[in-house]
Design an enzyme around this catalytic site. Structure first.
Site, PDB file in Angstrom:
ATOM      1  N   TYR A  60       0.770  -1.188   0.001  1.00  0.00           N
ATOM      2  CA  TYR A  60      -0.051   0.017   0.151  1.00  0.00           C
ATOM      3  C   TYR A  60       0.796   1.307   0.056  1.00  0.00           C
ATOM      4  CZ  TYR A  60      -3.821   3.115   0.708  1.00  0.00           C
ATOM      5  OH  TYR A  60      -5.011   3.964   0.522  1.00  0.00           O
ATOM      6  N   GLN A  76     -10.878  -0.243   0.385  1.00  0.00           N
ATOM      7  CA  GLN A  76     -11.392  -1.299  -0.778  1.00  0.00           C
ATOM      8  C   GLN A  76      -9.917  -1.812  -1.492  1.00  0.00           C
ATOM      9  OE1 GLN A  76     -12.063   2.076  -0.046  1.00  0.00           O
ATOM     10  NE2 GLN A  76     -11.453   3.286  -1.595  1.00  0.00           N
ATOM     11  N   ASN A  98      -3.750   5.359   6.191  1.00  0.00           N
ATOM     12  CA  ASN A  98      -4.615   5.926   7.255  1.00  0.00           C
ATOM     13  C   ASN A  98      -5.459   4.905   8.020  1.00  0.00           C
ATOM     14  OD1 ASN A  98      -6.847   5.012   5.695  1.00  0.00           O
ATOM     15  ND2 ASN A  98      -7.317   6.948   4.760  1.00  0.00           N
ATOM     16  N   SER A 144       4.871   8.144  14.620  1.00  0.00           N
ATOM     17  CA  SER A 144       6.248   7.891  14.950  1.00  0.00           C
ATOM     18  C   SER A 144       6.473   8.365  16.000  1.00  0.00           C
ATOM     19  CB  SER A 144       6.984   8.526  13.608  1.00  0.00           C
ATOM     20  OG  SER A 144       8.059   8.046  13.046  1.00  0.00           O
ATOM     21  N   GLN A 185      11.542  14.198  13.834  1.00  0.00           N
ATOM     22  CA  GLN A 185      10.298  13.194  14.042  1.00  0.00           C
ATOM     23  C   GLN A 185       9.264  14.058  13.957  1.00  0.00           C
ATOM     24  OE1 GLN A 185      11.700  10.571  13.734  1.00  0.00           O
ATOM     25  NE2 GLN A 185       9.879   9.425  13.839  1.00  0.00           N
ATOM     26  N   HIS A 240       6.824  15.001  11.059  1.00  0.00           N
ATOM     27  CA  HIS A 240       6.039  13.745  10.267  1.00  0.00           C
ATOM     28  C   HIS A 240       4.472  13.934  10.727  1.00  0.00           C
ATOM     29  CE1 HIS A 240       8.508  10.887   8.244  1.00  0.00           C
ATOM     30  NE2 HIS A 240       9.147  11.009   9.419  1.00  0.00           N
ATOM     31  N   GLU A 282      10.247   3.709  18.805  1.00  0.00           N
ATOM     32  CA  GLU A 282      10.725   3.043  17.360  1.00  0.00           C
ATOM     33  C   GLU A 282      12.121   3.534  17.187  1.00  0.00           C
ATOM     34  OE1 GLU A 282       8.432   5.619  14.865  1.00  0.00           O
ATOM     35  OE2 GLU A 282       8.590   4.323  12.944  1.00  0.00           O
ATOM     36  N   HIS A 283      12.441   4.767  17.317  1.00  0.00           N
ATOM     37  CA  HIS A 283      13.867   5.232  17.141  1.00  0.00           C
ATOM     38  C   HIS A 283      14.475   5.553  18.429  1.00  0.00           C
ATOM     39  CE1 HIS A 283      11.499   6.555  13.717  1.00  0.00           C
ATOM     40  NE2 HIS A 283      12.201   5.849  12.908  1.00  0.00           N
ATOM     41  N   ASP A 330      16.437   6.842   7.836  1.00  0.00           N
ATOM     42  CA  ASP A 330      14.990   6.715   6.738  1.00  0.00           C
ATOM     43  C   ASP A 330      15.407   6.462   5.393  1.00  0.00           C
ATOM     44  OD1 ASP A 330      13.536   7.089   9.018  1.00  0.00           O
ATOM     45  OD2 ASP A 330      13.489   9.231   8.750  1.00  0.00           O
ATOM     46  N   GLU A 385      -3.363 -38.732  25.832  1.00  0.00           N
ATOM     47  CA  GLU A 385      -4.261 -37.459  25.217  1.00  0.00           C
ATOM     48  C   GLU A 385      -5.618 -37.883  24.814  1.00  0.00           C
ATOM     49  OE1 GLU A 385      -2.001 -34.837  22.744  1.00  0.00           O
ATOM     50  OE2 GLU A 385      -0.811 -34.131  24.656  1.00  0.00           O
ATOM     51  N   HIS A 411      -3.883 -41.209  16.598  1.00  0.00           N
ATOM     52  CA  HIS A 411      -2.594 -40.721  16.378  1.00  0.00           C
ATOM     53  C   HIS A 411      -1.547 -41.872  16.700  1.00  0.00           C
ATOM     54  CE1 HIS A 411      -4.462 -36.743  16.275  1.00  0.00           C
ATOM     55  NE2 HIS A 411      -3.108 -36.363  16.116  1.00  0.00           N
TER      56      HIS A 411
END
Lengths: 431, 431
Positions: B130, B191, B214, B237, B259, B262, B328-329, B362, B416, B421
């Site tokens: 995406y 979609q 999003n 982020s 950062q 963003h 994250e960073h 990045d 069991e 088995h």
């Protein structure tokens, strides 16, 4: 049971229907589960006690109602009959050996541009393992989930398991002792998954939740994906047996039934290149079903979902069918199984040759028996040490290497409309 | 911006609030997304065309409305200014090199019991990526998602991206050409995710879907988890900068703002051991904000979510805070960053030393910039070749090795309550 022959005019369509047939219940439990998760998150232990009383008939009052202590697990282990204790120990030792070799290696190197790059792996701090109550509480599943976590180096391993009307499964307790489980809580269902993910006053939260469960448990894990790590969404079990006419039909029938006895919606599929052999296997299934203690379940599965496919040429035709099915378990019972296996790209686990029944992998061989079902082997793998570990990448530059590759980063940052990104590089280049 | 000092009486509580603060929108889009997924599954391309007209103002009529062809991508690449083309090529080359070394090794060995065990890795057949439309369509993100898939060996790589009122982003097309993307479809939102997961008449389904989007895109991926593989659920982020007083305050300010620009809900956190240095960084942030083209976003993020924490002793106190934040960073701007890094167990990616601004990672350094956010580094890893591969375990026994370990499997199967088995093993042992 459906029988198909690749020479039949409608074969492709009939096979496509088998591939696309989803045997998974879409139980519509999503809203119920969401409400339980919200409630446990908001009210914690009080909510857990209410749901456990309601669903399991088990009151959570004293500490002993809440937890099964380590001494009880040790006692269960010590009281095992010797052959069963030896079997569990052999299983644990072989599972440990196979999974220990899965541990990934760290990387740390400096490349030609003078950039140090790497990745270091570490275990999650805490893992939660769901163990179903009642008949589906399998000590083998406990070992298959707990041992990879232990091998990964997880510090705290927590089991949740419902104990309907107080009943505990001593085999599971023994396995928990053997695997080194740290805590066992007597809760189940979506409420137990919520407690593990969010934590309560009594139960500290975990980072990863694995283990099989019913539709509510599976939906709770799915809804909490991202709050915690989870293992793959699991559906009914399945086996694909690819067998030529040189096999003993009774052996192959036993393999098909070992899957069918799990669940009325389990699926067993035989692919062979010999119609007479297919007849013999079908007859042997009937013979084997007689007197089988799990006959009702196995017969329902075989009647409703069993498939026998006769091809002209296994080598030429079977791999494409196997890849389309992407089955959880694939047995290749031929003299040269590697030739076929080399062409099979999608399978959870493969069992090669005439002396490798799938059930050996369920218990003692070593590889994990938690495997992707429902065609998920197209993109997913069996449970492993990696499910309990994560990787931190790292970088180190100096003035020289930053001068070498930094300007390219500034160009890209500018082009993307992120000037502060570029500035953090250019300011170090004295620009 | 919040400023804390570890000597403050309420420090622990204030820090705990920062850790537990979820900046993620719980947008309540679940039902809307579920309806779109059902609709695309049922009506395929017709539903796609309706949603794309409605949400993107882009009619899907001719083939050219549906797809961006390879020639357009090549033209976009050929028309790049030389420095930008060089920057993209350097990025692609370095990302490829870093990810190539991630490819896992197959295993195939026979143990002391005579059991052959192993695991073989393979790529998924098809991956969907995406790419958001509009401002957030980053060529660097396309490279970071597409290259690991290519390195993994994915045969078919499909991009979906909305083209609002027909507008395409030529940088993204150029990156798609460079990365070897096979198909680009002009659809977006939930979609598009549904089309990738279920397939339509025009669009063949994929096995794994990755890439940022999003709230609708993220929810669609979450709902389809299990139907396809997906990458980690991503939130806003964040960066944690651990810096001593020997740093240039302006450099650190630039890092914090890289950062913050963003997203208004991005988070930048500075941990230092010097209050005067903290003052200097705060002042430098104000200076850097002046004239920054992304000032509005960066200032909103810094004002609302920025944090400055002053400790007495970085070595003794910072690792525990960093592990709780699991950011994250994480930048470690000290002379001996490895000493601190050795104590940091939970981080998406680490940037060591004074010349390693996060932004270099990045774009061009090589490791992936798709990283776990919102404390998910406790259990999740950055995107890698492994997200586009899966493992098939395998076993092969002969009569001797089955005789050695088979009886233990029979014991466990009996215990069991799974007699079929046990039978599949014992029948081969002549029992």
């Amino acid at each position: 049971m459906i029988r198909l022959n690749s020479r039949d005019p409608g074969f492709d369509q009939a096979f496509a229907r088998i591939v696309s047939d989803r045997r998974e219940s879409d139980a519509g439990v999503s809203d119920t589960v969401a409400a339980i998760l919200r409630d446990v998150r908001a009210r914690g232990d009080a909510a857990l006690a209410e749901y456990t009383e309601r669903f399991d008939g088990h009151p959570l009052t004293s500490d002993a109602d809440w937890r099964i202590d380590a001494a009880a697990c040790k006692a269960a282990f010590d009281n095992l009959p010797p052959d069963l204790r030896g079997a569990l120990e052999l299983a644990a030792q072989r599972i440990t050996a196979y999974h220990a070799a899965q541990k990934p290696e760290d990387r740390d190197y400096t490349d030609a541009a003078g950039v140090r790059l790497g990745a270091k792996w570490g275990a999650v701090d805490a893992a939660g393992l769901y163990v179903p109550g009642g008949r589906a509480a399998y000590p083998s599943s406990l070992l298959m989930n707990a041992i990879p976590a232990k091998v990964a180096g997880v510090g705290r391993l927590v089991v949740v398991t419902p104990t309907p009307r107080g009943a505990v499964n001593s085999l599971v307790l023994a396995a928990a002792h053997l695997a080194g489980v740290d805590e066992i809580w007597r809760i189940g269902g979506a409420q137990a998954i919520a407690a593990l993910a969010y934590g309560t006053d009594r139960i500290a939260p975990v980072d990863v939740i694995t283990g099989p469960g019913n539709a509510w448990v599976a939906e709770a894990k799915r809804q909490l994906y991202g709050v915690v790590g989870i293992d793959m969404v699991a559906g009914p079990s399945e086996i694909l047996v690819i067998a030529d006419a040189a096999n003993n039909p009774a052996w192959i029938a036993a393999d098909l039934l070992s899957q069918a006895e799990h669940d009325p919606v389990a699926q067993s599929i035989l692919i062979t290149d010999d119609a007479t052999f297919a007849d013999a296997v079908e007859a042997a299934v009937e013979t084997e079903l007689q007197g089988l203690a799990t006959q009702t379940t196995a017969r329902a599965s075989w009647n409703d979902y069993g498939v026998v496919i006769v091809l002209d040429d296994l080598a030429a035709q079977a791999p494409a069918l196997a890849n389309a099915l992407a089955a959880e378990h694939v047995e290749i019972a031929t003299d040269d199984p590697d030739a076929l296996f080399a062409q099979i790209r999608h399978a959870g686990s493969a069992f090669l040759g005439r002396h490798t029944p799938e059930a050996i992998g369920d218990y003692v061989a070593g590889p994990n028996h938690v495997l992707p079902t429902g065609r998920r082997a197209r993109f997913a793998s069996g449970l492993s040490v990696l499910d309990f570990m994560k990787r931190t990448s790292f970088l180190q530059l100096d003035a020289t290497s930053l001068a070498a590759i930094g300007p390219a980063a500034v160009s890209l940052a500018d082009a993307e409309g992120l000037p502060a990104h570029g500035r953090s590089v250019s300011i170090r280049l004295g620009q």
